[in-house]
Design an enzyme around this catalytic site. Structure first.
Site, PDB file in Angstrom:
ATOM      1  N   SER A  23       0.849  -1.199   0.000  1.00 47.99           N
ATOM      2  CA  SER A  23       0.000   0.000   0.000  1.00 47.99           C
ATOM      3  C   SER A  23       0.879   1.242   0.000  1.00 47.99           C
ATOM      4  O   SER A  23       2.035   1.198   0.430  1.00 47.99           O
ATOM      5  CB  SER A  23      -0.883   0.019   1.246  1.00 47.99           C
ATOM      6  OG  SER A  23      -0.081   0.072   2.412  1.00 47.99           O
ATOM      7  N   ASP A  24       0.330   2.352  -0.491  1.00 50.24           N
ATOM      8  CA  ASP A  24       0.997   3.626  -0.249  1.00 50.24           C
ATOM      9  C   ASP A  24       0.875   3.919   1.247  1.00 50.24           C
ATOM     10  O   ASP A  24       0.060   3.306   1.953  1.00 50.24           O
ATOM     11  CB  ASP A  24       0.372   4.743  -1.095  1.00 50.24           C
ATOM     12  CG  ASP A  24       1.328   5.931  -1.256  1.00 50.24           C
ATOM     13  OD1 ASP A  24       2.299   6.042  -0.473  1.00 50.24           O
ATOM     14  OD2 ASP A  24       1.102   6.760  -2.163  1.00 50.24           O
ATOM     15  N   TRP A  25       1.683   4.840   1.715  1.00 48.51           N
ATOM     16  CA  TRP A  25       1.791   5.102   3.156  1.00 48.51           C
ATOM     17  C   TRP A  25       0.522   5.820   3.661  1.00 48.51           C
ATOM     18  O   TRP A  25       0.331   7.011   3.435  1.00 48.51           O
ATOM     19  CB  TRP A  25       3.032   5.944   3.405  1.00 48.51           C
ATOM     20  CG  TRP A  25       4.323   5.160   3.553  1.00 48.51           C
ATOM     21  CD1 TRP A  25       5.205   5.283   4.582  1.00 48.51           C
ATOM     22  CD2 TRP A  25       4.888   4.159   2.688  1.00 48.51           C
ATOM     23  NE1 TRP A  25       6.270   4.401   4.408  1.00 48.51           N
ATOM     24  CE2 TRP A  25       6.096   3.708   3.267  1.00 48.51           C
ATOM     25  CE3 TRP A  25       4.466   3.566   1.487  1.00 48.51           C
ATOM     26  CZ2 TRP A  25       6.896   2.727   2.680  1.00 48.51           C
ATOM     27  CZ3 TRP A  25       5.268   2.584   0.904  1.00 48.51           C
ATOM     28  CH2 TRP A  25       6.462   2.182   1.509  1.00 48.51           C
TER      29      TRP A  25
ATOM     30  N   ALA B  74      -2.512   4.438   2.823  1.00 48.45           N
ATOM     31  CA  ALA B  74      -3.562   4.127   1.850  1.00 48.45           C
ATOM     32  C   ALA B  74      -4.338   2.864   2.216  1.00 48.45           C
ATOM     33  O   ALA B  74      -5.251   2.477   1.498  1.00 48.45           O
ATOM     34  CB  ALA B  74      -2.964   3.983   0.451  1.00 48.45           C
TER      35      ALA B  74
END
Ligand code: BGC
Length: 739
Positions: A284-286, A288
């Site tokens: 995941s993005d940080w 997200a």
């Protein structure tokens, strides 16, 4: 509410940490069968997975932030993380599973803004600048260089490979991406990923998907017809994955058709795994990740930077979900297996990173300066050159350089991807100094580089704050060079224009002296209302740590410009599909796959500078275009000749027109070719058949309609030099087909 959430996260942080703190037992397994590098990746994954406890699997899927983050309940990064880094996943020594040390990003080894000490590293030009080179080898070389610095810095995962399509020229992160065409973006970013991974580290393609603006990025909803997405945003990812074979895919912050990207089964499972056959892992993005079971079951494998989430979803909550069966053991195996696959396939077990120095060897940095300078030279686009004002003669008597802090350095894009240079910021203290700043100028100043090129000229500088004064100074100069800058970065979008003062400054200087050249340092396209008056325009983008030298080499013809636009420069705001946005909440991409030049073609709009445009000091002649249907696609052939006295590089572009498409034509193939004076070459380019097809949602496949297609050879989307027809038979191409 906020406070409460932080408190909750705090208690779970403790739990998550306890979970991951599996002690490094003395019993290593040196001869473990999965350590046999000759075994297949699938086999190695199977062997090690069979030995893992659930706790160990849970360790792999749970990502720490690599930097202290006091606002999140006093979060402190684990001691084993690389200081000031983006991410860390602990090792499992019992099974010889290495830690993951993760660093941003696309232009080099970044340091998080909150870090006490920054790593000084080499910064490439922006991703968009590299794409503007249309030079696959250059993109690969740049990737190999930043990957080498990542490895030498103790990182084995690089969060690089941004390929979000430029739907919105005001997106503040366009500088990190590959422009508006899926073939160009996917090919160039894929080459960069392959270059990074040539260092036996993982690269990450991101931000998956349709994360095409920063405004409202955490909750915004990208609404797009799934079929149109396959032929635009998703195709860019698909091509980048095919070309680069990244170990990892990073899902994005936004929602796509109502569901957050990191818990979107259509994106993560149907498209990525089932249709494209991706075997690496999804991180995941940080911040997200928004859930535990829905995210894990949708296809998210690793939750990154958990302190950014409301809860540490893949820490204790995932353990609980596995215990209740909300997330099956088979799914946990698949998650851990995908992570191990990305790690094995890219050499993380076989060629472990060893040292993690804060400083790199000067010899390495010196060699890398050449790599970034060549990239900046290859990607700068000469947009206009009236009266052949460029290249400047070294015999020129008086040069006036104006604005853009050209006496101090060249601008960089900001946010998590910001690379701190070895030498201090050329213009420290500009606001914002904190996130999403700092505003960074790499201290390779164009002014000094211009002086080096014209040692006998009088070279004067004006900062441009006093418009009248600058114009007066420019009046009797042989040439005035005005630097126009626009800062962009993560978490915000920008205006399409340079700020008002700069447009006025350029207009005033040009009025005083028409022998004016504008050098643009911007994240992406900007409006150029003064283009009818100025003689020359060079789009230098964010040119990296050797940017000033590169700009001077181009202005004086030491290097012949060869970049071409990876994105359209609009003539006015009202030419955009959404003149008044980026907006909040729902963003409906009604234009579907009709992105960039396709939109301009479809609407009959004339942009300021078209996609694919770029001038050279040389002149190239094209001839003998032919096209043949063979193997279910089209192969084209043509000759190109350098009809000038200087060597240069050309970018021939093949466009195709078919019936019933989203736009009158698509880019079908391209190449970059170097030619010495008088030299001629015959080139053959084959079109990826998916670019001759439309995606058919009902059958989940690509379909080429039988009939006649027009094949065009051009030097931009608007400059077509030859067209030939070719007849194709109907063809169905499986969704998982690869070139
Ligand atoms: C960015 C990512 C980046 C991550 C880690 C996020 O804010 O969107 O591109 O890789 O932070 O720093």
């Amino acid at each position: 509410m906020k406070l409460h959430r932080h408190a909750l996260a705090g208690s779970l942080i403790a739990l998550g940490m306890a979970l991951a703190a599996t002690p490094a037992t003395a019993q290593q397994a040196p001869a473990a069968p999965w350590m046999n590098a000759k075994a297949s990746t699938d086999e190695r994954v199977r062997l090690v997975l069979a030995q893992m406890t659930d706790e160990e699997k849970l360790t792999l899927v749970f990502g720490y932030f690599g930097t202290d983050f006091p606002p999140r309940n006093g979060y402190k990064a684990p001691a084993e993380a690389r200081p000031g880094s983006a991410g860390y996943i602990p090792a499992i020594p019992r099974l010889s599973i290495p830690a993951q040390w993760q660093t941003d990003a696309g232009v080099g080894v970044a340091t998080q803004g909150g870090a006490a000490r920054k790593r000084g590293r080499t910064a490439l030009p922006s991703g968009l600048a590299t794409t503007a080179s249309w030079d696959v080898n250059l993109a690969h070389a740049g990737g190999a260089m930043i990957g080498a610095e990542a490895r030498a810095s103790g990182f084995n995962v690089m969060l690089a490979g941004g390929v979000n399509l430029m739907r919105e020229p005001r997106n503040g992160r366009n500088f990190e991406y590959g422009g508006e065409d899926p073939l160009l973006a996917g090919t160039m970013v894929g080459a960069q990923i392959a270059g990074i991974q040539s260092n036996h580290i993982v690269s990450t393609v991101k931000h998956y998907a349709v994360n095409d603006q920063e405004t409202d990025r955490d909750t915004g909803n990208s609404i797009i017809d799934p079929v149109a997405a396959r032929m635009s945003d998703l195709l860019a990812f698909q091509i980048a994955i095919e070309k680069g074979d990244p170990g990892s895919v990073m899902c994005s912050y936004n929602r796509v058709n109502g569901t957050h990207a990191c818990e979107n089964p259509w994106l993560l499972t149907d498209v990525l795994r089932r249709d494209w056959g991706f075997k690496g892992f999804v991180m995941s993005d940080w911040g997200a990740t928004h859930s535990t079971a829905p995210a894990a079951n949708a296809g998210l494998d690793q939750d990154s930077g958990f302190p950014f989430d409301k809860e540490p979803y893949f820490g204790a909550p995932l353990k609980a979900a596995v215990a209740t069966g909300d997330v099956s053991k088979a799914r946990l195996d698949a998650m851990a297996g995908a992570i191990l696959h990305g790690m094995f396939a890219n050499g993380l077990f076989d060629k472990p990173v060893t040292e993690a120095p804060m400083d790199l060897a000067p010899a390495m940095l010196a060699a890398h300066a050449n790599v970034t300078r060549k990239d900046a030279e290859g990607g700068a686009v000469l947009l206009q050159n009236n009266g052949a004002i460029l290249p400047l003669s070294p015999a020129v008597k008086k040069i006036v350089v104006i604005g853009g802090h050209a006496d101090k350095g060249v601008l960089a894009g900001s946010g998590s991807s910001l690379v701190y240079p070895v030498v201090p910021n050329g213009v420290p203290g500009l606001k914002p100094t904190g996130w999403p700043g700092p505003v960074m100028y790499y201290a390779d100043a164009p002014l000094a580089a211009i002086k080096r090129q014209a040692p006998n000229a009088e070279v004067v500088f004006a900062d441009g704050k006093d418009t009248g004064g600058a114009a007066k100074l420019a009046k009797d100069a042989d040439v005035a060079i005005v630097f126009g800058t626009q800062w962009a970065g993560e978490s915000f979008d920008v205006e399409l224009s340079l700020d008002d003062n700069q447009d006025k400054l350029i207009a005033a200087v040009t009025k005083a002296n028409p022998k004016t050249v504008v050098v643009l340092e911007t994240g992406g396209p900007v409006l150029t209302p003064w283009r009818g008056q100025v003689a020359g325009i060079l789009a230098a983008w964010y040119p990296g740590t050797q940017g000033g030298s590169a700009i001077a080499n181009l202005l004086f013809g030491k290097v012949n410009p060869s970049g071409h636009l990876p994105a359209t420069f609009p003539a006015s705001l009202d030419q955009l599909p959404k003149p008044s946005t980026p907006n909040k909440g729902d963003t409906t991409y009604g234009e579907g796959a009709t992105v960039g030049y396709k939109w301009y073609d479809a609407k009959g709009l004339t942009p300021a500078f078209p996609f694919g445009h770029g001038l050279s000091y040389a002149a190239f002649l094209y001839d003998k275009l032919s096209a043949q249907a063979a193997g279910g696609t089209i192969t084209t052939s043509f000759t190109i000749r350098n009809n000038s006295q200087i060597k240069g590089k050309a970018v021939p572009q093949i466009y195709v027109a078919g019936a019933g498409w989203e736009a009158p034509k698509r880019l079908g193939a391209f190449t970059k070719v170097a030619l010495v004076p008088g030299e001629a070459k015959t080139l053959t380019l084959t079109i990826d058949p998916r670019l001759l097809a439309t995606f058919d949602g009902a059958s989940n496949s690509w379909k080429i309609t039988g009939g006649t297609y027009q094949v065009m050879l051009g030097t931009s989307a608007k400059d077509i030099v030859a067209t030939v027809p070719v007849t194709l038979e109907a063809r169905t191409i499986a969704v998982g087909w690869r070139p």
